[in-house]
Each structure stands twice: as C-alpha cells, then as structure tokens.
Scaffold this active site. Structure first.
Site, PDB file in Angstrom:
ATOM      1  CE  LYS A 251     -17.042   3.062   3.467  1.00  0.00           C
ATOM      2  NZ  LYS A 251     -16.688   4.104   4.436  1.00  0.00           N
TER       3      LYS A 251
ATOM      4  CE  LYS B 187      -3.823  -2.069   2.670  1.00  0.00           C
ATOM      5  NZ  LYS B 187      -4.679  -1.947   3.881  1.00  0.00           N
TER       6      LYS B 187
ATOM      7  NE  ARG C  51     -22.282   5.922   0.491  1.00  0.00           N
ATOM      8  CZ  ARG C  51     -21.029   6.325   0.631  1.00  0.00           C
ATOM      9  NH1 ARG C  51     -20.396   6.885  -0.392  1.00  0.00           N
ATOM     10  NH2 ARG C  51     -20.395   6.145   1.772  1.00  0.00           N
TER      11      ARG C  51
ATOM     12  CB  VAL D  60     -21.237   9.394   2.756  1.00  0.00           C
ATOM     13  CG1 VAL D  60     -22.575   9.223   2.039  1.00  0.00           C
ATOM     14  CG2 VAL D  60     -20.271  10.204   1.897  1.00  0.00           C
TER      15      VAL D  60
ATOM     16  NE  ARG E 276     -14.817  11.165   4.637  1.00  0.00           N
ATOM     17  CZ  ARG E 276     -13.935  10.228   4.331  1.00  0.00           C
ATOM     18  NH1 ARG E 276     -12.646  10.456   4.483  1.00  0.00           N
ATOM     19  NH2 ARG E 276     -14.329   9.039   3.896  1.00  0.00           N
TER      20      ARG E 276
HETATM   21  C1  MV4 Z   1      -6.779  -4.498   2.859  1.00  0.00           C
HETATM   22  C2  MV4 Z   1      -7.469  -5.623   2.359  1.00  0.00           C
HETATM   23  C3  MV4 Z   1      -7.021  -6.869   2.733  1.00  0.00           C
HETATM   24  N1  MV4 Z   1      -5.952  -6.991   3.563  1.00  0.00           N
HETATM   25  N2  MV4 Z   1      -5.710  -4.671   3.660  1.00  0.00           N
HETATM   26  C4  MV4 Z   1      -9.243  -1.201   0.430  1.00  0.00           C
HETATM   27  C5  MV4 Z   1      -9.509   0.214   0.770  1.00  0.00           C
HETATM   28  C6  MV4 Z   1      -8.582   0.577   1.845  1.00  0.00           C
HETATM   29  N3  MV4 Z   1      -9.289   1.344   2.832  1.00  0.00           N
HETATM   30  C7  MV4 Z   1      -8.080  -0.703   2.404  1.00  0.00           C
HETATM   31  N4  MV4 Z   1      -8.532  -1.744   1.524  1.00  0.00           N
HETATM   32  C8  MV4 Z   1      -8.223  -3.036   1.751  1.00  0.00           C
HETATM   33  N5  MV4 Z   1      -7.155  -3.249   2.561  1.00  0.00           N
HETATM   34  C9  MV4 Z   1      -5.310  -5.890   3.977  1.00  0.00           C
HETATM   35  N6  MV4 Z   1      -4.243  -6.039   4.777  1.00  0.00           N
HETATM   36  C10 MV4 Z   1      -8.582  -5.402   1.535  1.00  0.00           C
HETATM   37  C11 MV4 Z   1      -8.963  -4.114   1.223  1.00  0.00           C
HETATM   38  C12 MV4 Z   1     -10.120  -4.002   0.373  1.00  0.00           C
HETATM   39  C13 MV4 Z   1     -11.313  -3.471   0.859  1.00  0.00           C
HETATM   40  C14 MV4 Z   1     -11.428  -2.961   2.138  1.00  0.00           C
HETATM   41  C15 MV4 Z   1     -12.601  -2.434   2.594  1.00  0.00           C
HETATM   42  C16 MV4 Z   1     -13.711  -2.421   1.772  1.00  0.00           C
HETATM   43  C17 MV4 Z   1     -13.656  -2.912   0.495  1.00  0.00           C
HETATM   44  C18 MV4 Z   1     -12.457  -3.429   0.021  1.00  0.00           C
HETATM   45  C19 MV4 Z   1     -12.392  -3.945  -1.274  1.00  0.00           C
HETATM   46  C20 MV4 Z   1     -11.216  -4.449  -1.728  1.00  0.00           C
HETATM   47  C21 MV4 Z   1     -10.082  -4.483  -0.911  1.00  0.00           C
END
Ligand code: MV4
Length: 450
Positions: free
Chosen positions: A237, A158, A337, A294, A291
């Site tokens: 979302k 990331k 939404r 939504v 923040r």
């Molecule tokens: C992750 C994950 C799996 N494992 N981290 C996507 C948005 C960001 N806020 C973090 N995200 C993710 N991080 C780890 N270590 C999977 C996601 C992710 C996800 C997270 C929340 C809601 C939807 C998602 C869709 C795809 C991947």
C-alpha cells in the site's frame, strides 16, 4: 493494568507503542538488533535490550531472545507491532507458556485467520459475504477445471497459506487453468510448505476496502468503519484513506455491523482488520489481518481514538473505552507511506539522513523514527515514515497533504515523496476515482515502471 511492557518491533511502530504506553503510565522496554543501537525507539523507551545481530531472523524474530528480554527486565506483556512476530501463532503460544501476555488476539484466532480457507469458511458461517468460489480446498486439476466452467472465467487460484498477494494466480480461460493451478500449488508448497489451494471468481476492477474491528475478548466488539487502500504497488500500500470515498454511510453501517457481530461471536480480542474487495456496490471478504495495521492512524484520526491504548487496555483485561454508539466519524484522513526508495523502480535506498524536518500544523501527524544524522540500515523494510493528515472533508485533507508534503525535508536518501506530489496532480486521485489496478497502470504510463 501492566506496569511494564516490551515492544517486539522497531522503527515508527515501536515509537508509536512507546507513546501510547507513556500516556498510560506504563514503562516500556525496547528490544533492538546491533544495527539499531542508535534507533529512536531505543532512545525513547525507558529501557532497552540488545537481542541479536542485524538480520531480522536473529533479532526481531528471535523468540528465545525476546522472551529472555522480558524475563531480564520484568516486562509483563509484549506488543508485537506489525510484521515480524505479530501474526505468529507459535510465538503467542510461547508467550502464554511463559505467563506473559501477548497484546493481540489468541494463538487460535491467529491460526484460523492465517489459513485462508479456514478464515473464509469461518467468515462465511458468521454471515460475512465472501467471493464466490470453491467450497474449501481444490485437490485436483480436474476439479479446478470443472469449477472454472461452472463459475465462469476469469478465476483466481490462491494458496491457503498465502495472503497479501503471495501464491495467487489468475486463469483468464480454461486454457490457462493448468498452468495457474499447478503454479499456485507449487508456490504454496515452496513458500509456505503447504500446497493446498482454493479457487475464487476473479473480480476484475474492485477496490480494496478494509473494515477496522475491535473486540474485548469477552464477546463484545465494535467496528471503526473502513479504509480504502486500493492504491498499491506489488501488494504494498502507498496511500490509504478513511472514510472510503466510494462507501456510503448506509453501506458502512451495514458491513460494519456484520463484521463487528462476526468477531464478537468468536470472542475476538483487540484490533483486527477484515479485508474486502468492493465492486458494483458489493463487499466480498478475502482475508482477515489479526494485527494493528500500518494504516491504523487514518482510522484514529476520524474516530478520535487511540487504538494502541485500546489494545493495551483489553490485553490487561479492561473494557474498551468506547461502545459502538460512541464512535462517530469526524472528517477525512489520508496517510501516505514515505519509503526510502528510488523512483521509478522503488529500489530500496538506505543511507544517512543529513537533514530531517517533519511537517506540522493543524491536522498533520508525522509518525516516524527518523532524526538528523540517522542512518537507515539496509536490513529491514524501507518504510521511514507515515504522513497522516486530517481535514473536515476530503478536499481539505488533500490540500493539507499537499501542504504538509511541501514542508517535509528528508535529505540524504531518495524517498517516495515525489510520487505523492505527482499523484496529487491526478484528477482520479482528487476525485477518489480509482481501483486496485489504478496505481500500477499509472506507474507504467508515467514512470515506465513494471
Ligand atoms: C483477489 C482479486 C480479485 N478477485 N481475489 C491480492 C492480495 C490478496 N489480499 C488478495 N488479492 C486479490 N484477490 C479475487 N477473487 C484481486 C486481488 C488483488 C488485489 C487486492 C487488493 C489490493 C490490491 C490487489 C492487487 C492485485 C490483485
């Protein structure tokens, strides 16, 4: 308390802030682009100032124009809503330098949480459970590969300046590491001007659970439970609910206390959301949003509080109107939404609304800036309304959502309403049996999307 505040936003959230302010006896100043002269937030506010041409960059993101609008109208504080300048630490600094008040956290809190490595390090030190991963940034491919072997694949790389799904790459095995690492770094560099990346164990089937926190900036803070926002498409979302169908009262109390204590320790001010992945009964911190979100109305529904009112109170130096003991959950709430988008591909669908009728009745809230004859401009995001229902329990909320969706009329443009009618036929939605991948899989299977 402030006498007049300026709202640096548009659409339903600008209207939401006007409503809270008016109930508090506070005058409001709307700002708007030339494309929004006829917008409902402009009509509903006490005063308005045109701050620039249609593009967000030249209007709702124009710091000089917004500061000038405060000076011209005598507004003392600025509510940023969500998006636009709401998480811009530089803007908060400028606001303070002009002796105005930002209704939200400090520039420092925004800065800390905006850098995802610093955010995670801060939360870890505050006792918040985090996803296992690198200790800070990972500078070289060799180090990334070593971590992959040590942690075990799959892993996710990331960008520290990313968030909300931007600048992330999954490596399923050692063979995928080089490409994932270099791509995440390149995307961080090109999108955010920062090529620092970190690595985490990739959780394969988690839920997205976020904890609402609220601080007074003086070391007191509370939590308002969780929202389950797992139903997303491309990190947007679409359906959010509180409480989370998979979270027990004991889990809520424990993770809630951890989060409230953490933000109290850093003297956090106002509304914040601590995002977790939840898998096999464990919470793993991923990001904090500094923040109002939504989906805040589902929390408002079950706790019976006005979060915008509280934001304005604490920004003016007052106490929160509640303590943790006062906050008890009543029933279940769901938000969907309503976007001006055409299925199956969710293509933006701006245009003129020939007829609008909002649903009503017990337990129904429609937050929208639509009206008959309104033209949705093509320059901004496609959210045109949020339908929020509240029932005594989840089945009642679902039945109410189905009923309210049936009453809603939005003619003239395509919307996401048919998606929700279809989702309410799904056993997994009715039982709350979903994770972050459920919707994308469903869309692919049922609409051929993706
Ligand atoms: C992750 C994950 C799996 N494992 N981290 C996507 C948005 C960001 N806020 C973090 N995200 C993710 N991080 C780890 N270590 C999977 C996601 C992710 C996800 C997270 C929340 C809601 C939807 C998602 C869709 C795809 C991947």
């Amino acid at each position: 308390m402030f006498e007049k505040i300026l709202i640096a936003n548009r659409g339903e959230i600008a209207l939401r802030v006007v409503r809270a302010a008016r109930e508090m006896g506070i005058a409001t100043v709307a700002v708007h682009s030339t494309a929004d002269s006829d917008a409902m937030h402009v009509r509903m506010a006490d005063e308005s100032v045109c701050i620039g041409p249609p593009s967000g960059a030249q209007s709702y993101l124009s710091v000089p124009a917004i500061i000038a609008a405060c000076e011209v109208t005598g507004a003392e504080a600025i509510h940023p809503g969500y998006g636009f300048l709401s998480e811009n630490a530089g803007f908060v600094q400028v606001v303070e330098d002009h002796d105005l008040t930002f209704i939200g956290p400090t520039a420092e809190h925004i800065r800390i949480m905006g850098d995802k490595i610093t955010a995670k390090d801060t939360m870890k030190k505050l006792g918040v459970p985090c996803v296992p991963g690198s200790d800070g940034g990972v500078a070289t491919l060799e180090e990334a590969k070593r971590l992959g072997e040590d942690m075990g694949y799959p892993v996710i790389i990331k960008a520290t300046a990313g968030g909300g799904g931007r600048g992330m790459k999954v490596a399923q095995n050692a063979g995928e590491m080089e490409k994932a690492f270099l791509t995440a770094r390149a995307e961080g560099k090109s999108n955010f001007g920062n090529d620092e990346v970190y690595i985490e164990k990739y959780l394969t089937t988690p839920r997205h659970i976020e904890i609402q926190v609220f601080g007074d900036g003086k070391g007191r803070a509370v939590h308002l439970g969780e929202r389950d926002c797992s139903l997303q498409r491309r990190h947007q979302k679409v359906f959010e609910e509180a409480p989370g169908p998979a979270i027990s009262a004991e889990e809520r109390a424990a993770i809630g206390k951890t989060c409230a204590d953490a933000v109290a320790r850093i003297n956090y001010t106002g509304a914040g959301t601590i995002e977790f992945l939840y898998e096999n009964g464990e919470f793993y911190f991923i990001e904090m949003n500094t923040r109002l979100q939504v989906e805040h109305p589902v929390t408002e529904a079950i706790f019976g509080v006005d979060l915008v009112r509280e934001q304005i109170r604490v920004a003016s130096g007052m106490e929160m109107s509640f303590q943790q003991e006062d906050l008890t959950i009543n029933g279940h709430s769901i938000e969907v939404r309503i976007n001006a988008e055409k299925l199956p591909n969710f293509a933006p669908c701006p245009g003129r609304i020939t007829q609008y009728h909002a649903p009503g009745g017990l337990g129904v809230r429609m937050d929208s800036a639509l009206y008959d004859g309104y033209s949705i401009p093509p320059y901004y995001d496609s959210l045109i309304g949020k339908l929020i229902v509240h029932g005594r329990d989840r089945p009642e909320a679902l039945a109410r959502l189905n009923r309210a969706l049936g009453e809603l009329i939005v003619d003239g443009v395509d919307t996401t309403v048919p998606l929700f009618h279809a989702l309410l036929q799904e056993e997994d939605v009715l039982t709350g049996n979903y994770n972050i991948h459920w919707l994308e899989h469903w869309l692919e299977t049922n609409l051929g999307d993706g």
